[in-house]
Design a protein around this motif. Structure first.
Motif, PDB file in Angstrom:
ATOM      1  N   ILE A  99       0.837  -1.205   0.000  1.00  0.00           N
ATOM      2  CA  ILE A  99       0.000   0.000   0.000  1.00  0.00           C
ATOM      3  C   ILE A  99       0.870   1.252   0.000  1.00  0.00           C
ATOM      4  N   ASP A 100       1.914   1.264   0.817  1.00  0.00           N
ATOM      5  CA  ASP A 100       2.831   2.407   0.828  1.00  0.00           C
ATOM      6  C   ASP A 100       3.505   2.579  -0.529  1.00  0.00           C
ATOM      7  N   GLY A 101       3.841   1.457  -1.157  1.00  0.00           N
ATOM      8  CA  GLY A 101       4.472   1.523  -2.468  1.00  0.00           C
ATOM      9  C   GLY A 101       3.550   2.118  -3.520  1.00  0.00           C
ATOM     10  N   LEU A 102       2.271   1.768  -3.461  1.00  0.00           N
ATOM     11  CA  LEU A 102       1.305   2.327  -4.410  1.00  0.00           C
ATOM     12  C   LEU A 102       1.154   3.837  -4.216  1.00  0.00           C
ATOM     13  N   ILE A 103       1.197   4.275  -2.962  1.00  0.00           N
ATOM     14  CA  ILE A 103       1.094   5.718  -2.686  1.00  0.00           C
ATOM     15  C   ILE A 103       2.301   6.453  -3.247  1.00  0.00           C
ATOM     16  N   PHE A 104       3.484   5.872  -3.068  1.00  0.00           N
ATOM     17  CA  PHE A 104       4.698   6.507  -3.591  1.00  0.00           C
ATOM     18  C   PHE A 104       4.756   6.448  -5.121  1.00  0.00           C
ATOM     19  N   ALA A 105       3.982   5.546  -5.708  1.00  0.00           N
ATOM     20  CA  ALA A 105       3.988   5.450  -7.173  1.00  0.00           C
ATOM     21  C   ALA A 105       3.331   6.653  -7.829  1.00  0.00           C
ATOM     22  N   VAL A 106       2.447   7.348  -7.111  1.00  0.00           N
ATOM     23  CA  VAL A 106       1.738   8.492  -7.699  1.00  0.00           C
ATOM     24  C   VAL A 106       2.699   9.587  -8.146  1.00  0.00           C
ATOM     25  N   PRO A 107       3.640  10.048  -7.312  1.00  0.00           N
ATOM     26  CA  PRO A 107       4.591  11.073  -7.792  1.00  0.00           C
ATOM     27  C   PRO A 107       5.436  10.584  -8.965  1.00  0.00           C
ATOM     28  N   TYR A 108       5.798   9.287  -8.948  1.00  0.00           N
ATOM     29  CA  TYR A 108       6.563   8.748 -10.065  1.00  0.00           C
ATOM     30  C   TYR A 108       5.758   8.813 -11.366  1.00  0.00           C
ATOM     31  N   VAL A 113       4.656  10.761 -16.761  1.00  0.00           N
ATOM     32  CA  VAL A 113       3.684  11.338 -17.691  1.00  0.00           C
ATOM     33  C   VAL A 113       4.172  12.675 -18.218  1.00  0.00           C
ATOM     34  N   GLY A 114       4.804  13.435 -17.353  1.00  0.00           N
ATOM     35  CA  GLY A 114       5.288  14.746 -17.775  1.00  0.00           C
ATOM     36  C   GLY A 114       6.718  14.738 -18.251  1.00  0.00           C
ATOM     37  N   GLN A 115       7.167  13.567 -18.731  1.00  0.00           N
ATOM     38  CA  GLN A 115       8.552  13.451 -19.178  1.00  0.00           C
ATOM     39  C   GLN A 115       8.868  14.474 -20.275  1.00  0.00           C
ATOM     40  N   GLY A 116       9.937  15.152 -20.073  1.00  0.00           N
ATOM     41  CA  GLY A 116      10.327  16.179 -21.030  1.00  0.00           C
ATOM     42  C   GLY A 116       9.804  17.553 -20.663  1.00  0.00           C
ATOM     43  N   LYS A 117       8.921  17.615 -19.668  1.00  0.00           N
ATOM     44  CA  LYS A 117       8.392  18.899 -19.216  1.00  0.00           C
ATOM     45  C   LYS A 117       8.887  19.152 -17.796  1.00  0.00           C
ATOM     46  N   VAL A 126       9.061  17.127  -5.914  1.00  0.00           N
ATOM     47  CA  VAL A 126       8.716  17.778  -4.647  1.00  0.00           C
ATOM     48  C   VAL A 126       7.675  16.949  -3.888  1.00  0.00           C
ATOM     49  N   ALA A 127       6.678  16.430  -4.623  1.00  0.00           N
ATOM     50  CA  ALA A 127       5.642  15.602  -3.989  1.00  0.00           C
ATOM     51  C   ALA A 127       6.243  14.324  -3.413  1.00  0.00           C
ATOM     52  N   LEU A 128       7.206  13.750  -4.108  1.00  0.00           N
ATOM     53  CA  LEU A 128       7.850  12.524  -3.638  1.00  0.00           C
ATOM     54  C   LEU A 128       8.616  12.766  -2.339  1.00  0.00           C
ATOM     55  N   ILE A 129       9.380  13.851  -2.283  1.00  0.00           N
ATOM     56  CA  ILE A 129      10.153  14.168  -1.083  1.00  0.00           C
ATOM     57  C   ILE A 129       9.226  14.493   0.092  1.00  0.00           C
ATOM     58  N   ALA A 130       8.191  15.294  -0.177  1.00  0.00           N
ATOM     59  CA  ALA A 130       7.257  15.671   0.888  1.00  0.00           C
ATOM     60  C   ALA A 130       6.540  14.446   1.440  1.00  0.00           C
ATOM     61  N   LEU A 131       6.146  13.536   0.559  1.00  0.00           N
ATOM     62  CA  LEU A 131       5.453  12.323   0.997  1.00  0.00           C
ATOM     63  C   LEU A 131       6.368  11.438   1.835  1.00  0.00           C
ATOM     64  N   ALA A 132       7.625  11.325   1.422  1.00  0.00           N
ATOM     65  CA  ALA A 132       8.577  10.496   2.165  1.00  0.00           C
ATOM     66  C   ALA A 132       8.806  11.059   3.571  1.00  0.00           C
ATOM     67  N   ILE A 133       8.942  12.378   3.669  1.00  0.00           N
ATOM     68  CA  ILE A 133       9.151  13.003   4.987  1.00  0.00           C
ATOM     69  C   ILE A 133       7.914  12.839   5.854  1.00  0.00           C
ATOM     70  N   TRP A 134       6.741  13.039   5.287  1.00  0.00           N
ATOM     71  CA  TRP A 134       5.495  12.923   6.061  1.00  0.00           C
ATOM     72  C   TRP A 134       5.288  11.496   6.566  1.00  0.00           C
ATOM     73  N   GLN A 135       5.563  10.507   5.710  1.00  0.00           N
ATOM     74  CA  GLN A 135       5.426   9.114   6.116  1.00  0.00           C
ATOM     75  C   GLN A 135       6.416   8.776   7.240  1.00  0.00           C
TER      76      GLN A 135
END
Length: 212
Positions: A99-108, A113-117, A126-135
């Motif tokens: 379940i934690d892995g699925l949550i972390f998959a969202v920022p990835y 999806v926004g590759q190249g942008k 930023v979302a990945l780092i914030a989520l990791a710190i919050w968890q």
């Protein structure tokens, strides 16, 4: 004027009465315990045992998990309730990790999806780092990440059943490399270990228990 004269200011009070401010003969001075009776305020009672705590609560602090290995019971907020917590089996731990892995998959996904942008890459990072710190903060303070809470398990100190703190939660995350270095054997160790611990749990003296 005689000493027996009631008008004599130097005479003794009539009827043998004591002068004001002095204790009566045969009585007790204020603040002192009476002979053969109950003590006054501020004095400990003799022969009365001091309260040693409520039954079922260990004296002198919490006791470690080893003292309760033979008494498996549901976790009730600490080991002071006289019974060991129910250890979380490997399936529950795996479910929480997924379940934690699925949550972390969202920022990835946002990054991919926004590759190249650049804007999507920045938002996802930023979302990945914030989520990791919050968890990490949640696990250290409450013992539960989102995944652990969903499956009803909790990370605690082995010594007293309390949350490990943010610092130790971070150290335990780093110590997970021990679980992976030996062909991921450490991740499977809870399947047969008596305390259902991974190598990281053993190094950090932590347990994963059921919270329900």
């Amino acid at each position: 004027m005689s000493f027996g004269d009631p008008n004599n200011p130097y005479g003794s009070p009539q009827g043998g009465q004591q002068q004001p401010g002095y204790p009566q003969q045969g009585g007790q001075q204020p603040g002192y315990p009476q002979q053969g009776g109950q003590p006054g305020y501020g004095y400990p009672q003799q022969g009365v045992p001091q309260q040693q705590g409520y039954p079922g609560y260990p004296q002198g602090g919490q006791q470690p998990y080893d003292a309760y290995q033979q008494q498996q019971a549901a976790y009730g907020g600490g080991y002071g309730y006289g019974a060991a917590p129910e250890l979380a089996h490997w399936g529950l731990r795996l479910g929480g990790t997924i379940i934690d892995g699925l949550i972390f998959a969202v920022p990835y996904i946002v990054i991919i999806v926004g590759q190249g942008k650049a804007v999507f890459a920045i938002i996802g990072f930023v979302a990945l780092i914030a989520l990791a710190i919050w968890q990490l903060i949640q696990e250290g303070r409450t013992g539960q990440t989102v995944g652990k809470k969903a499956v009803g398990i909790r990370l605690v100190r082995e010594s007293d059943g309390q949350p490990v703190g943010v610092g130790m939660a971070f150290v335990r995350r780093i110590a997970h490399f021990l679980d992976s270095i030996a062909c991921y054997l450490g991740w499977l160790w809870p399947l047969w270990d008596e305390k259902k611990q991974t190598f990281a749990d053993k190094v950090c003296s932590t347990l994963v228990i059921r919270s329900q």
